[in-house]
Design a protein around this motif. Structure first.
Motif, PDB file in Angstrom:
ATOM      1  N   PRO A   1      52.339  63.305  95.567  1.00  0.00           N
ATOM      2  CA  PRO A   1      53.868  63.691  95.145  1.00  0.00           C
ATOM      3  C   PRO A   1      54.571  64.404  96.054  1.00  0.00           C
ATOM      4  O   PRO A   1      55.952  64.139  96.070  1.00  0.00           O
ATOM      5  N   GLU A   2      54.205  65.317  96.757  1.00  0.00           N
ATOM      6  CA  GLU A   2      54.906  66.323  97.518  1.00  0.00           C
ATOM      7  C   GLU A   2      55.722  65.742  98.540  1.00  0.00           C
ATOM      8  O   GLU A   2      56.580  66.430  99.137  1.00  0.00           O
ATOM      9  N   ARG A   3      55.231  64.416  98.985  1.00  0.00           N
ATOM     10  CA  ARG A   3      56.028  63.801 100.014  1.00  0.00           C
ATOM     11  C   ARG A   3      57.532  63.462  99.825  1.00  0.00           C
ATOM     12  O   ARG A   3      58.299  63.565 100.436  1.00  0.00           O
ATOM     13  N   GLY A   4      57.670  63.332  98.249  1.00  0.00           N
ATOM     14  CA  GLY A   4      59.022  63.043  97.985  1.00  0.00           C
ATOM     15  C   GLY A   4      59.628  64.542  97.200  1.00  0.00           C
ATOM     16  O   GLY A   4      60.717  64.462  96.761  1.00  0.00           O
TER      17      GLY A   4
ATOM     18  N   ALA B   1      65.967  64.890  95.474  1.00  0.00           N
ATOM     19  CA  ALA B   1      66.006  64.886  94.078  1.00  0.00           C
ATOM     20  C   ALA B   1      65.386  63.447  93.671  1.00  0.00           C
ATOM     21  O   ALA B   1      64.684  63.387  92.823  1.00  0.00           O
ATOM     22  N   VAL B   2      65.812  62.466  94.562  1.00  0.00           N
ATOM     23  CA  VAL B   2      65.268  61.043  94.424  1.00  0.00           C
ATOM     24  C   VAL B   2      64.783  60.535  95.865  1.00  0.00           C
ATOM     25  O   VAL B   2      65.603  60.617  96.834  1.00  0.00           O
ATOM     26  N   ARG B   3      63.607  60.122  96.092  1.00  0.00           N
ATOM     27  CA  ARG B   3      63.468  59.460  97.293  1.00  0.00           C
ATOM     28  C   ARG B   3      62.464  58.023  96.885  1.00  0.00           C
ATOM     29  O   ARG B   3      61.529  57.978  96.032  1.00  0.00           O
TER      30      ARG B   3
ATOM     31  N   ASN C   1      63.944  55.650  86.075  1.00  0.00           N
ATOM     32  CA  ASN C   1      63.809  56.381  84.801  1.00  0.00           C
ATOM     33  C   ASN C   1      62.431  56.218  84.160  1.00  0.00           C
ATOM     34  O   ASN C   1      62.257  56.829  83.219  1.00  0.00           O
ATOM     35  N   GLY C   2      61.610  55.524  84.749  1.00  0.00           N
ATOM     36  CA  GLY C   2      60.477  55.200  83.895  1.00  0.00           C
ATOM     37  C   GLY C   2      60.364  54.415  83.168  1.00  0.00           C
ATOM     38  O   GLY C   2      59.331  54.231  82.316  1.00  0.00           O
ATOM     39  N   LEU C   3      61.595  53.510  83.048  1.00  0.00           N
ATOM     40  CA  LEU C   3      61.598  52.346  81.932  1.00  0.00           C
ATOM     41  C   LEU C   3      60.955  51.165  82.480  1.00  0.00           C
ATOM     42  O   LEU C   3      60.540  50.291  81.754  1.00  0.00           O
ATOM     43  N   LEU C   4      60.655  50.843  84.014  1.00  0.00           N
ATOM     44  CA  LEU C   4      60.346  49.793  84.490  1.00  0.00           C
ATOM     45  C   LEU C   4      59.357  50.047  85.665  1.00  0.00           C
ATOM     46  O   LEU C   4      59.870  51.081  86.429  1.00  0.00           O
ATOM     47  N   LEU C   5      58.132  49.707  85.807  1.00  0.00           N
ATOM     48  CA  LEU C   5      57.433  49.712  87.163  1.00  0.00           C
ATOM     49  C   LEU C   5      57.924  48.848  88.147  1.00  0.00           C
ATOM     50  O   LEU C   5      58.216  47.598  87.721  1.00  0.00           O
ATOM     51  N   PRO C   6      57.841  49.329  89.422  1.00  0.00           N
ATOM     52  CA  PRO C   6      58.183  48.340  90.612  1.00  0.00           C
ATOM     53  C   PRO C   6      57.101  47.391  90.914  1.00  0.00           C
ATOM     54  O   PRO C   6      55.898  47.473  90.198  1.00  0.00           O
ATOM     55  N   THR C   7      57.167  46.508  91.647  1.00  0.00           N
ATOM     56  CA  THR C   7      56.437  45.421  91.938  1.00  0.00           C
ATOM     57  C   THR C   7      55.555  46.060  93.227  1.00  0.00           C
ATOM     58  O   THR C   7      54.589  45.922  93.439  1.00  0.00           O
ATOM     59  N   GLY C   8      56.312  46.866  94.152  1.00  0.00           N
ATOM     60  CA  GLY C   8      55.754  47.363  95.380  1.00  0.00           C
ATOM     61  C   GLY C   8      56.713  48.613  95.855  1.00  0.00           C
ATOM     62  O   GLY C   8      57.811  48.809  95.199  1.00  0.00           O
ATOM     63  N   GLY C   9      56.124  49.195  96.853  1.00  0.00           N
ATOM     64  CA  GLY C   9      56.898  50.300  97.304  1.00  0.00           C
ATOM     65  C   GLY C   9      56.550  51.650  96.725  1.00  0.00           C
ATOM     66  O   GLY C   9      55.737  51.701  95.775  1.00  0.00           O
ATOM     67  N   ARG C  10      57.137  52.764  97.179  1.00  0.00           N
ATOM     68  CA  ARG C  10      56.846  54.244  96.636  1.00  0.00           C
ATOM     69  C   ARG C  10      58.272  54.866  96.084  1.00  0.00           C
ATOM     70  O   ARG C  10      59.416  54.399  96.599  1.00  0.00           O
ATOM     71  N   GLY C  11      58.048  56.072  95.341  1.00  0.00           N
ATOM     72  CA  GLY C  11      59.306  56.475  94.872  1.00  0.00           C
ATOM     73  C   GLY C  11      58.980  57.810  94.341  1.00  0.00           C
ATOM     74  O   GLY C  11      57.738  57.727  93.567  1.00  0.00           O
ATOM     75  N   TRP C  12      59.739  58.975  94.104  1.00  0.00           N
ATOM     76  CA  TRP C  12      59.741  59.958  93.379  1.00  0.00           C
ATOM     77  C   TRP C  12      60.748  60.624  92.729  1.00  0.00           C
ATOM     78  O   TRP C  12      62.029  60.477  93.603  1.00  0.00           O
ATOM     79  N   VAL C  13      60.938  61.105  91.884  1.00  0.00           N
ATOM     80  CA  VAL C  13      61.839  61.537  91.117  1.00  0.00           C
ATOM     81  C   VAL C  13      61.691  63.039  90.671  1.00  0.00           C
ATOM     82  O   VAL C  13      60.704  63.336  90.172  1.00  0.00           O
ATOM     83  N   ALA C  14      62.474  63.985  91.371  1.00  0.00           N
ATOM     84  CA  ALA C  14      62.171  65.452  91.150  1.00  0.00           C
ATOM     85  C   ALA C  14      60.823  65.673  91.636  1.00  0.00           C
ATOM     86  O   ALA C  14      60.061  66.505  91.059  1.00  0.00           O
TER      87      ALA C  14
ATOM     88  N   GLU D   1      53.472  59.253  87.170  1.00  0.00           N
ATOM     89  CA  GLU D   1      54.070  60.388  86.337  1.00  0.00           C
ATOM     90  C   GLU D   1      55.462  59.972  85.736  1.00  0.00           C
ATOM     91  O   GLU D   1      56.360  60.982  85.667  1.00  0.00           O
ATOM     92  N   ARG D   2      55.498  59.106  85.037  1.00  0.00           N
ATOM     93  CA  ARG D   2      56.460  58.538  84.314  1.00  0.00           C
ATOM     94  C   ARG D   2      56.786  59.496  83.207  1.00  0.00           C
ATOM     95  O   ARG D   2      58.208  59.909  83.273  1.00  0.00           O
ATOM     96  N   PRO D   3      55.889  60.015  82.400  1.00  0.00           N
ATOM     97  CA  PRO D   3      56.354  61.115  81.160  1.00  0.00           C
ATOM     98  C   PRO D   3      56.973  62.285  81.984  1.00  0.00           C
ATOM     99  O   PRO D   3      57.972  62.855  81.227  1.00  0.00           O
ATOM    100  N   ALA D   4      56.465  62.627  83.204  1.00  0.00           N
ATOM    101  CA  ALA D   4      56.944  63.944  83.778  1.00  0.00           C
ATOM    102  C   ALA D   4      58.344  63.838  84.071  1.00  0.00           C
ATOM    103  O   ALA D   4      59.356  64.704  83.976  1.00  0.00           O
TER     104      ALA D   4
END
Length: 339
Positions: free
Chosen positions: A19-22, A26-28, A73-86, A93-96
């Protein structure tokens, strides 16, 4: 935090990434994609949003804006790729993520049979605001949104602009670091829209990151940086000024004529006119050399029996940039890539 249901989990295709890569942004997002059967709603997009930035996600309906924001927002998972929020991973880590964001949906999600104050009390509990702080946070939210004195009004009796303010107040009760606003001004009058954006800028000055989706091109001017989407892809990314300066390799003519629809067809067949679009009762025509094109355009229209009221060179708007990019995509001509 809001207990919205999440969609069924697709099979992950991305490797595990720390997760530290993102964490620096704020959003990556890296190569994010989401499929619904054979339909590709989000097509391998990548971008970053800095802390405290007002980031606009612009595009027509169906371009992938809302799907992307639901993933973040954590309401839907992606099909592929990466992402970080905060700094939190969107896969694991959708609950976080839900604990540190605020979300205002394009659909009014408050309870219309409750008063303004009751809605704020309810969402204070949903968002986990500690009981000793709820009264203070409620007073702050009412003041921030200009709702002080309206606590006893039923939500269903509020005008659209005031309902919008209440939705924003409810989304920020827990002091989120990142605020996701999905089509927040849809159906709201221009004065209320401007007041809403004043609130967003005030929050951004205090360090809150605002991620805003909209199909109103004029609202792009309120954003510090923009991503323009078309059919699930980012076709341009930059500040409003950068997009105007670097994403058009043509000059622009504004043409006022008595029968604009007929003029649109005629100019679309005129050599030297790369693109032409209807803007209200006027036409915007992209040409290589505005000075040389004016007499040719006038002659072509008058030769078709149309009365030309004026032709003048103008500075492009962001809507002009977007229309040009979309025309480039659909015509197969690669758009010029700016700096």
């Amino acid at each position: 935090m809001c207990s919205f249901p999440c969609s069924e989990t697709p099979t992950p295709r991305s490797p595990t990434v720390p997760p530290e890569r993102g964490a620096r942004a704020a959003v990556r997002v890296e190569d994010l994609e989401r499929h619904f059967g054979n339909f590709v709603a989000v097509d391998r997009i990548s971008f970053e949003v800095a802390p405290g930035e007002i980031f606009g996600f612009l595009g027509p309906n169906g371009s992938g804006k809302s799907t992307t924001i639901r993933i973040l927002n954590g309401l839907l998972l992606p099909t592929g790729g990466r992402g970080w929020v905060a700094g939190h991973d969107i896969w694991t880590e959708r609950p976080a993520i839900k604990r540190v964001i605020g979300y205002m949906s394009q659909r009014f999600s408050l309870y219309e049979d409750l008063t303004v104050g009751q809605n704020l009390d309810f969402y204070g509990g949903i968002y986990g605001v500690p009981k000793p702080l709820r009264a203070e946070r409620k007073r702050w939210a009412l003041e921030m949104a200009g709702l002080t004195g309206r606590e006893g009004h039923l939500t269903r009796d509020l005008a659209a602009g005031w309902r919008q303010r209440l939705a924003l107040a409810s989304a920020v009760l827990h002091e989120p670091r990142i605020l996701f606003l999905d089509e927040p001004t849809s159906g709201v009058d221009p004065i209320s829209r401007r007041a809403f954006w004043d609130l967003i800028h005030a929050m951004a000055r205090k360090g809150v990151t605002a991620f805003v989706t909209t199909h109103y091109m004029d609202e792009a001017e309120y954003c510090q940086r923009l991503a323009l989407l078309h059919q699930g892809r980012i076709v341009a990314l930059g500040t409003p000024d950068e997009l105007r300066r670097t994403r058009l390799d043509t000059q622009l003519l504004e043409v006022t004529v008595d029968r604009p629809v007929e003029a649109l067809d005629r100019l679309g067949r005129e050599p030297g006119v790369r693109e032409v679009a209807l803007f209200g009762t006027t036409l915007h025509a992209s040409v290589s050399d505005a000075t040389a094109a004016v007499p040719r355009v006038r002659a072509a229209l008058e030769g078709a029996g149309l009365r030309v009221e004026s032709i003048e060179a103008i500075a492009p708007t962001l809507e002009d940039v977007f229309v040009s990019l979309i025309e480039s995509q659909t015509s197969g001509r690669a758009p010029r890539v700016g700096a």
